[in-house]
Design an enzyme around this catalytic site. Structure first.
Site, PDB file in Angstrom:
ATOM      1  N   GLU A  73      45.345  71.492  44.113  1.00  0.00           N
ATOM      2  CA  GLU A  73      43.925  71.180  44.313  1.00  0.00           C
ATOM      3  C   GLU A  73      43.665  69.689  44.145  1.00  0.00           C
ATOM      4  O   GLU A  73      42.913  69.277  43.255  1.00  0.00           O
ATOM      5  CB  GLU A  73      43.094  71.960  43.279  1.00  0.00           C
ATOM      6  CG  GLU A  73      43.272  73.465  43.325  1.00  0.00           C
ATOM      7  CD  GLU A  73      42.586  74.175  42.142  1.00  0.00           C
ATOM      8  OE1 GLU A  73      42.068  73.510  41.227  1.00  0.00           O
ATOM      9  OE2 GLU A  73      42.577  75.417  42.150  1.00  0.00           O
TER      10      GLU A  73
ATOM     11  N   ARG B 156      40.927  63.359  43.637  1.00  0.00           N
ATOM     12  CA  ARG B 156      40.896  61.898  43.493  1.00  0.00           C
ATOM     13  C   ARG B 156      41.987  61.211  44.320  1.00  0.00           C
ATOM     14  O   ARG B 156      41.730  60.217  44.986  1.00  0.00           O
ATOM     15  CB  ARG B 156      41.081  61.552  42.020  1.00  0.00           C
ATOM     16  CG  ARG B 156      40.879  60.092  41.697  1.00  0.00           C
ATOM     17  CD  ARG B 156      41.278  59.800  40.255  1.00  0.00           C
ATOM     18  NE  ARG B 156      40.693  60.706  39.300  1.00  0.00           N
ATOM     19  CZ  ARG B 156      39.532  60.512  38.683  1.00  0.00           C
ATOM     20  NH1 ARG B 156      38.833  59.439  38.927  1.00  0.00           N
ATOM     21  NH2 ARG B 156      39.078  61.407  37.815  1.00  0.00           N
TER      22      ARG B 156
ATOM     23  N   ARG C 241      30.630  56.544  37.025  1.00  0.00           N
ATOM     24  CA  ARG C 241      31.913  56.560  36.288  1.00  0.00           C
ATOM     25  C   ARG C 241      32.036  55.458  35.231  1.00  0.00           C
ATOM     26  O   ARG C 241      32.473  55.740  34.124  1.00  0.00           O
ATOM     27  CB  ARG C 241      33.088  56.527  37.265  1.00  0.00           C
ATOM     28  CG  ARG C 241      33.140  57.751  38.181  1.00  0.00           C
ATOM     29  CD  ARG C 241      34.422  57.797  38.999  1.00  0.00           C
ATOM     30  NE  ARG C 241      35.551  58.083  38.168  1.00  0.00           N
ATOM     31  CZ  ARG C 241      36.429  57.186  37.750  1.00  0.00           C
ATOM     32  NH1 ARG C 241      36.332  55.919  38.122  1.00  0.00           N
ATOM     33  NH2 ARG C 241      37.417  57.534  36.966  1.00  0.00           N
TER      34      ARG C 241
ATOM     35  N   TYR D 160      32.438  57.226  31.626  1.00  0.00           N
ATOM     36  CA  TYR D 160      33.777  57.241  31.030  1.00  0.00           C
ATOM     37  C   TYR D 160      34.257  55.846  30.633  1.00  0.00           C
ATOM     38  O   TYR D 160      35.427  55.692  30.279  1.00  0.00           O
ATOM     39  CB  TYR D 160      34.826  57.763  32.028  1.00  0.00           C
ATOM     40  CG  TYR D 160      34.503  58.984  32.811  1.00  0.00           C
ATOM     41  CD1 TYR D 160      34.226  60.205  32.182  1.00  0.00           C
ATOM     42  CD2 TYR D 160      34.519  58.959  34.195  1.00  0.00           C
ATOM     43  CE1 TYR D 160      33.973  61.337  32.922  1.00  0.00           C
ATOM     44  CE2 TYR D 160      34.267  60.093  34.950  1.00  0.00           C
ATOM     45  CZ  TYR D 160      33.995  61.275  34.304  1.00  0.00           C
ATOM     46  OH  TYR D 160      33.751  62.396  35.040  1.00  0.00           O
TER      47      TYR D 160
ATOM     48  N   CYS E   4      17.156  50.914  33.860  1.00  0.00           N
ATOM     49  CA  CYS E   4      16.718  50.572  32.500  1.00  0.00           C
ATOM     50  C   CYS E   4      17.591  51.250  31.448  1.00  0.00           C
ATOM     51  O   CYS E   4      17.116  52.094  30.672  1.00  0.00           O
ATOM     52  CB  CYS E   4      15.272  51.004  32.323  1.00  0.00           C
ATOM     53  SG  CYS E   4      14.257  50.448  33.676  1.00  0.00           S
TER      54      CYS E   4
HETATM   55  C1  LIG Z   1      39.715  73.064  38.817  1.00  0.00           C
HETATM   56  C2  LIG Z   1      39.880  71.694  39.346  1.00  0.00           C
HETATM   57  N1  LIG Z   1      40.733  71.500  40.365  1.00  0.00           N
HETATM   58  C3  LIG Z   1      40.909  70.270  40.909  1.00  0.00           C
HETATM   59  C4  LIG Z   1      40.237  69.173  40.423  1.00  0.00           C
HETATM   60  C5  LIG Z   1      40.468  67.844  41.076  1.00  0.00           C
HETATM   61  O1  LIG Z   1      41.086  66.959  40.224  1.00  0.00           O
HETATM   62  P1  LIG Z   1      41.559  65.545  40.715  1.00  0.00           P
HETATM   63  O2  LIG Z   1      40.412  64.879  41.371  1.00  0.00           O
HETATM   64  O3  LIG Z   1      41.963  64.851  39.472  1.00  0.00           O
HETATM   65  O4  LIG Z   1      42.714  65.742  41.649  1.00  0.00           O
HETATM   66  C6  LIG Z   1      39.366  69.331  39.342  1.00  0.00           C
HETATM   67  C7  LIG Z   1      38.674  68.154  38.797  1.00  0.00           C
HETATM   68  O5  LIG Z   1      38.105  68.135  37.758  1.00  0.00           O
HETATM   69  C8  LIG Z   1      39.170  70.634  38.795  1.00  0.00           C
HETATM   70  O6  LIG Z   1      38.319  70.836  37.792  1.00  0.00           O
END
Ligand SMILES: Cc1ncc(COP(=O)(O)O)c(C=O)c1O
Length: 412
Positions: free
Chosen positions: A274, A277, A313, A317, A343
């Site tokens: 999945e 980023r 961001r 963070y 503000c």
């Molecule tokens: C369940 C799940 N899958 C995938 C991602 C994607 O993560 P990344 O953008 O670090 O690849 C996230 C991000 O928080 C997530 O919560």
């Protein structure tokens, strides 16, 4: 080579000067490179060839339909966490049988929508969620595939807010808690237990935590199979990091080869990935105009028209984003804070950042802004959301117009 580079001292995206985009579309604007995005997609997919796998783009990262369509055209699936993301993924043409539904708080209505769409599977995060899903599927006379999300208690060595696979995080179930949930789910005529899932965190810059999680989950897969569960999927989530400043994250090839080494000898297992980023973070910049310079004692502030509502961001963070001048002058850089009009003292893009002297009207680019940028934006301070622009080989298209004041009051 990056598609976002200086040409004759002007910062360009696929050869298009950001000055041109600012002139025509205004600022702040997110500008994405199609070549960067599709290049990352191709590299990620290529890294897993030869193994049974499914890449599900994590929609939360950047949900613009134009990007989702590019993913769909390349046969990529989607990792969704809400009914809204399901809607967008389907609208973009992502095949429902490549959609996995993650997230710790799915509502019954969202489950219904996903069942209606016939998605590939639900990544279930708790016993209560599993029971609700069984009930909702039962009411619809459906049987659906599920994975259980395991919290493998692995330290991803990333920012605590984006660390998700440790005991203290709300996500998933420990192995011990999960085993009875697997057993209970297997009793339901409406659930088909097919997988194990995890996502240990985001912006990981080392391979080891992924490997450690994969090893723990491999053992679980084998134990579950021995106990009679037909486990065919291992979803390893996202998390592959990118370079914002000086990080040296693993390449997709290194990441994939590490995982293949651990899992390659498990027959009949499809790896689900999945990524988010990695695919889009360095495909986008946030274009902004300088409004003013100002000094408070030793501190030099560059005030711009981009703010924490556009890109949260740095505030959320303390994340680093490089800020570059769109027109490079070669002058000696000053050390400045790049801040916005909101503000809040947390409204900054960069702190103590080197930047050539700039004046009102000059343009800056906040780098690496393609991931968790627009999707995390808001209307705080009644600021219309930025435009989104996609550049494709010398041409650019507005893929989401800048919001108007009317958008701000719609429905109120
Ligand atoms: C369940 C799940 N899958 C995938 C991602 C994607 O993560 P990344 O953008 O670090 O690849 C996230 C991000 O928080 C997530 O919560």
């Amino acid at each position: 080579m990056s598609s976002i580079e200086y040409k004759n001292d002007i910062l360009t995206v696929e050869g298009v000067p950001l000055t041109t985009i600012a002139k025509e579309i205004g600022t702040p604007s997110y500008v994405y490179s199609k070549a960067e995005f599709t290049g990352s997609l191709n590299a990620f997919q290529a890294a897993f060839t030869g193994t049974s796998h499914l890449v599900c783009y994590s929609v939360k990262v950047n949900a613009n339909l134009a990007l989702l369509r590019l993913a769909a055209e390349r046969g990529v699936g989607a990792d969704i966490v809400s009914g809204g993301e399901l809607f967008k993924a389907l609208r973009a043409g992502i095949s429902p049988d490549k959609i996995v539904f993650s997230g710790v708080g799915k509502k019954a209505a969202e489950m219904r929508e996903a069942l209606e769409a016939n998605i590939l599977m639900f990544n279930v995060e708790s016993a209560e969620e599993m029971r609700l899903l069984a009930r909702v599927a039962g009411e619809m006379n459906r049987r659906t595939k599920i994975s259980l999300r395991i919290n493998p208690d692995v330290d991803p060595r990333t920012h605590p807010y984006i660390s998700t696979g440790m005991k203290e995080n709300k996500f998933g179930l420990s192995r011990e808690e999960a085993l009875p949930v697997f057993a209970e789910a297997a009793q339901s005529p409406h659930l088909e237990v097919v997988g194990v899932d995890c996502h240990i965190g985001s912006q990981l810059t080392e391979t080891e935590p992924f490997i450690e999680a994969a090893e723990r989950l491999k053992k679980l897969v084998l134990d579950l199979r021995a106990a009679g569960h037909d486990i065919r999927y291992l979803d390893l989530g996202g998390g592959l990091g990118i370079r914002y400043k000086d990080e040296a994250p693993p390449s997709p090839a290194d990441y994939a080869s590490g995982l293949k080494k651990v899992l390659g000898d498990v027959p009949g297992l499809t790896m689900v990935l999945e990524p988010g980023r990695y695919l889009v973070g360095n495909s986008g910049v946030l274009l902004t105009e300088v409004l003013y310079n100002k000094a408070n004692g030793d501190k030099h502030f560059v005030i711009t028209d981009v703010a924490m509502n556009d890109l949260i961001r740095p505030s959320l963070y303390g994340a680093y984003h490089g800020v570059l001048p769109v027109k490079k002058t070669g002058e000696t850089p000053l050390t400045v804070d790049v801040v916005g009009p909101i503000c809040e003292s947390s409204d900054f893009m960069a702190k103590d950042h080197p930047l050539q002297p700039v004046a009102g009207g000059d343009l800056l680019a906040v780098m690496s802004a393609g991931a968790y940028g627009f999707t995390m934006s808001s209307n705080y301070n009644a600021r219309p959301r930025a435009a989104e622009v996609l550049v494709d080989g010398g041409h650019f298209t507005v893929v989401k117009p800048r919001e108007t004041y009317e958008d701000l009051v719609r429905g109120e």
